[in-house]
Design a protein around this motif. Structure first.
Motif, PDB file in Angstrom:
ATOM      1  N   GLN A   1       6.575 -66.050 -17.428  1.00  0.00           N
ATOM      2  CA  GLN A   1       5.568 -67.099 -17.528  1.00  0.00           C
ATOM      3  C   GLN A   1       5.393 -67.870 -16.212  1.00  0.00           C
ATOM      4  OE1 GLN A   1       3.679 -67.891 -20.706  1.00  0.00           O
ATOM      5  NE2 GLN A   1       4.283 -65.739 -20.595  1.00  0.00           N
TER       6      GLN A   1
ATOM      7  N   LEU B   1       2.307 -66.965 -14.083  1.00  0.00           N
ATOM      8  CA  LEU B   1       0.954 -67.398 -14.402  1.00  0.00           C
ATOM      9  C   LEU B   1       0.435 -68.303 -13.288  1.00  0.00           C
ATOM     10  CD1 LEU B   1       1.481 -68.239 -18.169  1.00  0.00           C
ATOM     11  CD2 LEU B   1      -0.082 -66.492 -17.298  1.00  0.00           C
TER      12      LEU B   1
ATOM     13  N   ASP C   1      -1.465 -70.850 -13.416  1.00  0.00           N
ATOM     14  CA  ASP C   1      -1.407 -72.287 -13.694  1.00  0.00           C
ATOM     15  C   ASP C   1      -0.013 -72.830 -13.436  1.00  0.00           C
ATOM     16  OD1 ASP C   1      -0.329 -71.042 -16.017  1.00  0.00           O
ATOM     17  OD2 ASP C   1      -0.742 -72.844 -17.191  1.00  0.00           O
ATOM     18  N   ARG C   2       1.025 -72.047 -13.762  1.00  0.00           N
ATOM     19  CA  ARG C   2       2.404 -72.463 -13.466  1.00  0.00           C
ATOM     20  C   ARG C   2       2.619 -72.525 -11.953  1.00  0.00           C
ATOM     21  NH1 ARG C   2       6.279 -71.305 -17.556  1.00  0.00           N
ATOM     22  NH2 ARG C   2       5.335 -71.747 -19.577  1.00  0.00           N
TER      23      ARG C   2
ATOM     24  N   GLU D   1       1.133 -75.643 -10.585  1.00  0.00           N
ATOM     25  CA  GLU D   1       1.924 -76.837 -10.890  1.00  0.00           C
ATOM     26  C   GLU D   1       3.085 -77.012  -9.918  1.00  0.00           C
ATOM     27  OE1 GLU D   1       2.993 -76.186 -14.915  1.00  0.00           O
ATOM     28  OE2 GLU D   1       0.960 -76.583 -15.704  1.00  0.00           O
TER      29      GLU D   1
ATOM     30  N   HIS E   1      -9.735 -69.123 -16.602  1.00  0.00           N
ATOM     31  CA  HIS E   1      -9.010 -70.207 -15.959  1.00  0.00           C
ATOM     32  C   HIS E   1      -7.654 -69.691 -15.489  1.00  0.00           C
ATOM     33  CE1 HIS E   1      -6.819 -70.474 -19.747  1.00  0.00           C
ATOM     34  NE2 HIS E   1      -7.985 -70.610 -20.374  1.00  0.00           N
TER      35      HIS E   1
ATOM     36  N   ARG F   1      -4.613 -70.105 -16.351  1.00  0.00           N
ATOM     37  CA  ARG F   1      -3.592 -69.699 -17.311  1.00  0.00           C
ATOM     38  C   ARG F   1      -3.815 -68.276 -17.823  1.00  0.00           C
ATOM     39  NH1 ARG F   1      -4.352 -73.551 -20.410  1.00  0.00           N
ATOM     40  NH2 ARG F   1      -5.268 -72.556 -22.248  1.00  0.00           N
ATOM     41  N   ASN F   2      -4.994 -67.722 -17.572  1.00  0.00           N
ATOM     42  CA  ASN F   2      -5.282 -66.357 -17.993  1.00  0.00           C
ATOM     43  C   ASN F   2      -5.296 -65.383 -16.818  1.00  0.00           C
ATOM     44  OD1 ASN F   2      -5.410 -66.926 -20.710  1.00  0.00           O
ATOM     45  ND2 ASN F   2      -7.621 -67.272 -20.718  1.00  0.00           N
TER      46      ASN F   2
ATOM     47  N   CYS G   1      -2.307 -63.736 -14.151  1.00  0.00           N
ATOM     48  CA  CYS G   1      -0.886 -63.668 -13.806  1.00  0.00           C
ATOM     49  C   CYS G   1      -0.695 -62.690 -12.658  1.00  0.00           C
ATOM     50  CB  CYS G   1      -0.045 -63.238 -15.012  1.00  0.00           C
ATOM     51  SG  CYS G   1      -0.460 -61.594 -15.642  1.00  0.00           S
TER      52      CYS G   1
ATOM     53  N   ASP H   1     -11.418 -74.833 -12.428  1.00  0.00           N
ATOM     54  CA  ASP H   1      -9.996 -75.110 -12.690  1.00  0.00           C
ATOM     55  C   ASP H   1      -9.282 -75.502 -11.398  1.00  0.00           C
ATOM     56  OD1 ASP H   1      -7.586 -75.367 -13.972  1.00  0.00           O
ATOM     57  OD2 ASP H   1      -7.432 -73.294 -14.622  1.00  0.00           O
TER      58      ASP H   1
ATOM     59  N   ARG I   1      -7.704 -79.323 -10.508  1.00  0.00           N
ATOM     60  CA  ARG I   1      -6.291 -79.433 -10.140  1.00  0.00           C
ATOM     61  C   ARG I   1      -6.101 -80.007  -8.729  1.00  0.00           C
ATOM     62  NH1 ARG I   1      -2.884 -76.396 -13.527  1.00  0.00           N
ATOM     63  NH2 ARG I   1      -4.025 -75.171 -15.081  1.00  0.00           N
TER      64      ARG I   1
END
Length: 523
Positions: free
Chosen positions: A123, A126, A128-129, A132, A229, A231-232, A234, A267, A271
């Motif tokens: 995970q 991803l 989005d990770r 972050e 976005h 999160r989809n 990787c 997205d 961010r």
């Protein structure tokens, strides 16, 4: 779209209990499977695999209410997502119940559910990770934009009847859904602000409606990803991979390709990574093709508005206060982004010149996200255009013949043609080239004048020693210039600069950027 209600249409408890037990897998995973429930699916993480079944729910926008529908949509999910992630989507397993009542994978009994088998991934891979924890890189974002462009180019075009989410009518449906949700949530969306936003969006929609419909006729309505976005996306085996595209409703996935791209750009913007959004934007349009750009502000704003309402709906369902507050904060940021992205913008044309190693491309990359409209200026770099002309990736060196005068003249013609197209589409442009010939500088200014936009030219003034040091330190850059090339350029000189402003670019990149911003009147 709302995720507030969750009413099961059929009892799936036997299937869920089976999938929750490690001994039912071959080979059994070392730990008990992890169960993840979403509004539309149940996912079990078991060892190096993920097993997904559609949830027995029926919403107006997504209906998995019967076994036959779940079977059909599981097959559709596999087929559609194998376009972008064949290494991730492995196949479909039948969950069967035998005469003795025993449940098994692919048994002889009747099917009670259909299970999508997927390769499991970390995970933390991803996007989005990665965002972050600050792990997104320009190279990764550019490769992702390449993947999205290739996916869109390869997808089959749809006619209007098969693309209910495309054209003016398709976008109008989404927009009005957004406005209805804002009106239903006055605690989260100020009614006065929402009304001003709605008026502006409706005006822009009517202005762009002919182009939106023309893009369907021109083949830009396709079965896209639909939910693109961070999160989809990787990283699989070192490469960005698009997954979990929408199969359940053509309104969300059979759309304009630029509306698909807009979620990815939006997205990144929300961010706080406008720099990466601009990189992706420029990379996606690596070969030009700006006809649809007048629609992009509306696409971006609509995507941000969708995110704003979804975050509110998600927050309402949260019991954990910090999570709820974070989602509400994201909703507010998304709504403000939506308002900003739809505001009128005046494009500008910027020319950046200087000898090799002077920092032209660095200044252009830093300046581009700051120009309007969102996601910033299109960065046209002569070195990249030259490589594309020869069918090479930007980092691949070219032979000396690629730098003949006639080739360079063609590169400049293409750059100017694209600049004019982008300006007429309403977007700012930065032209990044040596620009040491007066006639080339005059030609740039002429394009700006023909398009009735302001022009600013910057000449980067740097000592030969600094330029030589920078050239020696380059790796993987689009420029093939050597120190010898730079010194020959410097020997020829640049002639009278006219209205072009000299910028001392021998120091930190931030200093050159501040000087350019000052000349452009940017804060």
């Amino acid at each position: 779209m709302s995720y507030r209600t969750m009413e099961e249409t059929e009892d799936q408890s036997a299937a869920l209990e089976f999938l929750a037990r490690a001994e039912n897998y071959d080979p059994p995973p070392p730990e008990a499977p992890t169960h993840i429930a979403t509004h539309g699916s149940h996912v079990f993480l078991a060892g190096d695999r993920a097993y997904k079944i559609k949830r027995a729910v029926s919403f107006p926008y997504m209906d998995y209410g019967t076994l036959e529908r779940r079977k059909a949509f599981t097959r559709a999910e596999l087929d559609l997502n194998r376009r972008t992630a064949p290494e991730l989507y492995l196949g479909i397993l039948r969950l069967t119940r035998g005469p003795d009542g025993k449940i098994d994978f692919n048994g002889a009994g009747e099917a009670i559910e259909y299970v999508l088998e997927m390769r499991r991934f970390d995970q933390d891979d991803l996007l989005d990770r990665m965002a972050e924890r600050g792990a997104l890189t320009p190279a990764l974002i550019e490769r992702t934009a390449d993947r999205i462009r290739s996916f869109h180019n390869a997808a089959d075009s749809l006619n209007a009847g098969d693309a209910p989410g495309a054209g003016a009518a398709g976008l109008r449906w989404v927009i009005e859904e957004n406005f209805a949700e804002f009106a239903a949530q006055p605690r989260h969306f100020d009614p006065d602000e929402a009304a001003l936003y709605a008026a502006r969006v409706r005006t822009v929609l009517e202005q762009t409606a002919p182009l939106l419909d023309a893009r369907v006729t021109d083949g830009q309505a396709k079965h896209c990803h639909g939910d693109l976005h961070l999160r989809n996306i990787c990283v699989i085996d070192g490469e960005p991979t698009l997954f979990d595209g929408i199969e359940f409703n053509p309104r969300f996935a059979c759309i304009d390709t630029l509306y698909d791209l807009a979620y990815f750009l939006s997205d990144l913007e929300i961010r706080g990574r406008s720099d990466l959004a601009n990189l992706a934007f420029t990379r996606y349009f690596l070969d030009g093709g700006y006809d649809g750009l007048p629609c992009l502000p509306l696409f971006l704003s609509t995507r941000s508005a969708v995110r704003a309402k979804i975050m509110v709906s998600g927050a309402e369902a949260q019991d954990v206060l910090p999570t709820r507050q974070d989602m509400l904060d994201q909703s507010r940021r998304s709504f403000q982004a939506a308002r900003q992205q739809i505001e009128p913008a005046e494009p500008v044309m910027v020319g950046i010149g200087g000898f090799s190693g002077s920092g032209k491309s660095t200044l252009a990359r830093n300046l581009a996200p700051l120009l309007s409209p969102v996601p910033g200026a299109i960065h046209l770099r002569s070195d990249v255009i030259r490589k594309r002309l020869h069918g090479c990736p930007p980092s691949q060196p070219l032979p000396a013949a690629a730098y003949r005068q006639d080739v360079s003249a063609r590169v400049y013609r293409i750059m100017l043609e694209r600049a004019g197209d982008a300006l007429r589409a309403g977007y700012s442009v930065i032209l990044d080239a040596v620009n040491d010939r007066s006639e080339d500088r005059q030609a740039m200014m002429a394009v700006a004048k023909a398009c009735s936009v302001p022009f600013k030219g910057f000449w980067l003034d740097v000592s030969e020693e600094v330029m030589a040091r920078r050239i020696a330190g380059r790796t993987g850059d689009a420029s093939d210039a050597t120190e010898a090339v730079m010194r020959n350029q410097s020997k020829r000189g640049h002639g009278a600069l006219g209205d072009w402003k000299k910028i001392d670019a021998g120091g930190p990149a931030e200093a050159a950027l501040e000087a350019a911003k000052s000349h452009l009147g940017l804060p």
